[in-house]
Design a protein around this motif. Sequence first.
Motif, mmCIF file in Angstrom:
data_model
loop_
_atom_site.group_PDB
_atom_site.id
_atom_site.type_symbol
_atom_site.label_atom_id
_atom_site.label_comp_id
_atom_site.label_asym_id
_atom_site.label_seq_id
_atom_site.Cartn_x
_atom_site.Cartn_y
_atom_site.Cartn_z
ATOM 1 N N MET A 150 0.842 -1.180 0.000
ATOM 2 C CA MET A 150 0.000 0.000 0.000
ATOM 3 C C MET A 150 0.886 1.241 0.000
ATOM 4 S SD MET A 150 -2.779 -0.981 2.820
ATOM 5 C CE MET A 150 -4.210 -0.117 2.286
ATOM 6 N N ALA A 151 1.326 1.615 -1.142
ATOM 7 C CA ALA A 151 2.139 2.811 -1.237
ATOM 8 C C ALA A 151 1.235 4.031 -1.136
ATOM 9 C CB ALA A 151 2.901 2.827 -2.542
ATOM 10 N N SER A 152 1.745 5.045 -0.515
ATOM 11 C CA SER A 152 0.980 6.273 -0.376
ATOM 12 C C SER A 152 1.647 7.368 -1.192
ATOM 13 C CB SER A 152 0.916 6.668 1.092
ATOM 14 O OG SER A 152 2.204 7.031 1.525
ATOM 15 N N ARG A 153 0.984 8.499 -1.267
ATOM 16 C CA ARG A 153 1.549 9.632 -1.992
ATOM 17 C C ARG A 153 2.838 10.102 -1.344
ATOM 18 N NH1 ARG A 153 -2.962 13.116 -1.242
ATOM 19 N NH2 ARG A 153 -4.268 11.370 -0.776
ATOM 20 N N ALA A 154 2.966 9.916 -0.051
ATOM 21 C CA ALA A 154 4.164 10.329 0.669
ATOM 22 C C ALA A 154 5.006 9.105 0.978
ATOM 23 C CB ALA A 154 3.794 11.056 1.947
ATOM 24 N N SER A 155 5.122 8.224 0.027
ATOM 25 C CA SER A 155 5.814 6.954 0.195
ATOM 26 C C SER A 155 7.301 7.171 0.437
ATOM 27 C CB SER A 155 5.591 6.099 -1.051
ATOM 28 O OG SER A 155 6.269 4.896 -0.932
ATOM 29 N N SER A 156 7.965 6.085 0.759
ATOM 30 C CA SER A 156 9.384 6.184 1.066
ATOM 31 C C SER A 156 10.210 6.541 -0.162
ATOM 32 C CB SER A 156 9.869 4.886 1.686
ATOM 33 O OG SER A 156 9.541 3.804 0.860
ATOM 34 N N GLU A 157 9.648 6.436 -1.369
ATOM 35 C CA GLU A 157 10.371 6.847 -2.556
ATOM 36 C C GLU A 157 10.345 8.362 -2.740
ATOM 37 O OE1 GLU A 157 8.061 4.216 -2.991
ATOM 38 O OE2 GLU A 157 9.696 2.801 -2.703
ATOM 39 N N ALA A 158 9.457 9.051 -2.036
ATOM 40 C CA ALA A 158 9.341 10.501 -2.191
ATOM 41 C C ALA A 158 10.624 11.165 -1.712
ATOM 42 C CB ALA A 158 8.152 11.024 -1.392
ATOM 43 N N PRO A 159 11.248 11.953 -2.560
ATOM 44 C CA PRO A 159 12.501 12.577 -2.149
ATOM 45 C C PRO A 159 12.258 13.704 -1.154
ATOM 46 C CG PRO A 159 11.889 13.342 -4.335
ATOM 47 C CD PRO A 159 10.873 12.311 -3.925
ATOM 48 N N THR A 205 2.247 -5.509 11.840
ATOM 49 C CA THR A 205 3.705 -5.615 11.703
ATOM 50 C C THR A 205 4.156 -5.843 10.276
ATOM 51 O OG1 THR A 205 3.663 -7.981 12.189
ATOM 52 C CG2 THR A 205 4.049 -6.496 14.039
ATOM 53 N N THR A 206 3.261 -6.231 9.387
ATOM 54 C CA THR A 206 3.678 -6.556 8.015
ATOM 55 C C THR A 206 3.387 -5.448 7.015
ATOM 56 O OG1 THR A 206 1.586 -7.726 7.647
ATOM 57 C CG2 THR A 206 3.464 -9.048 8.362
ATOM 58 N N VAL A 207 3.087 -4.262 7.476
ATOM 59 C CA VAL A 207 2.854 -3.156 6.547
ATOM 60 C C VAL A 207 4.191 -2.642 6.018
ATOM 61 C CG1 VAL A 207 0.673 -2.441 7.587
ATOM 62 C CG2 VAL A 207 2.804 -1.388 8.359
ATOM 63 N N ARG A 208 4.147 -2.076 4.857
ATOM 64 C CA ARG A 208 5.356 -1.556 4.218
ATOM 65 C C ARG A 208 5.894 -0.336 4.958
ATOM 66 N NH1 ARG A 208 5.707 2.055 0.111
ATOM 67 N NH2 ARG A 208 7.698 2.070 -0.910
ATOM 68 N N GLU A 209 4.972 0.494 5.416
ATOM 69 C CA GLU A 209 5.365 1.734 6.062
ATOM 70 C C GLU A 209 4.244 2.154 7.012
ATOM 71 O OE1 GLU A 209 7.146 5.333 3.875
ATOM 72 O OE2 GLU A 209 5.201 5.057 2.951
ATOM 73 N N TYR A 210 4.628 2.623 8.185
ATOM 74 C CA TYR A 210 3.649 3.034 9.185
ATOM 75 C C TYR A 210 3.094 4.428 8.862
ATOM 76 C CZ TYR A 210 5.618 -0.731 12.047
ATOM 77 O OH TYR A 210 6.042 -1.935 12.510
ATOM 78 N N PRO A 211 1.856 4.704 9.271
ATOM 79 C CA PRO A 211 1.302 6.051 9.045
ATOM 80 C C PRO A 211 2.149 7.154 9.674
ATOM 81 C CG PRO A 211 -0.446 4.543 9.606
ATOM 82 C CD PRO A 211 0.850 3.796 9.799
ATOM 83 N N SER A 212 2.790 6.868 10.803
ATOM 84 C CA SER A 212 3.636 7.887 11.435
ATOM 85 C C SER A 212 4.805 8.274 10.526
ATOM 86 C CB SER A 212 4.156 7.387 12.784
ATOM 87 O OG SER A 212 4.909 6.199 12.629
ATOM 88 N N GLU A 213 5.321 7.305 9.759
ATOM 89 C CA GLU A 213 6.399 7.606 8.815
ATOM 90 C C GLU A 213 5.894 8.493 7.678
ATOM 91 O OE1 GLU A 213 8.898 4.131 7.677
ATOM 92 O OE2 GLU A 213 7.503 3.064 8.982
ATOM 93 N N VAL A 214 4.717 8.173 7.167
ATOM 94 C CA VAL A 214 4.125 8.968 6.084
ATOM 95 C C VAL A 214 3.867 10.386 6.572
ATOM 96 C CG1 VAL A 214 2.131 9.194 4.554
ATOM 97 C CG2 VAL A 214 3.105 6.935 4.998
#
Length: 185
Positions: free
Chosen positions: A1-10, A156-165
């Motif tokens: 579940m990638a979000s608009r503010a995903s970890s790829e966002a620079p 625990t198996t999510v790609r990224e936590y909402p707090s990170e986004v």
Amino acid sequence: MASRASSEAPTHGTSADIPALPKLGRTWYKRGALYWLCRARTTTFLIILMVVVSVFALELYGGFTSEWSPTVRLVWNWATGVASCGALVWGWVQQRREHHKALLDPPTPAQTIQAKRDHNRQAPGRAFANRWMVLLLVPVLPAVAAYTVGWLTAWTTVREYPSEVGARRFLESAHQLSGDHKRLR
């Protein structure tokens, strides 16, 4: 579940700009080996917790149903098994829905820290208040434990936590504001 503010966002910033998140510190920003060690530590703790909760639930349930007649116990065990399988899936689905909803409106770093403080302050009281509920739930305790296992496994198996986004979006907006401020000078 990638979000608009995903970890790829620079994002561009120094380590001083990067907010520390509970249990992840500043490791969420680069998502390197230390980040994955933090995630593995949390997952390991939760696996141990899930095993303990499941064994406790099954032992308490077994002690409760041991006095029943074999026929009633057999029927109830099958019903509890089916309910537990359903509860496991339900816990997974509920957590994924909550996660998706949280990704749409992620918390800022300040909100994340405040939520952690509130949780730490309220958890002992809730545990004390709810300890008698376990005795009332004994006949369905395996299903409750299965729901908990499903929920925690999905968490625990999510790609990224909402707090990170939320922290990523916070950094992006802070850098946009500082860029606008520099242009105004």
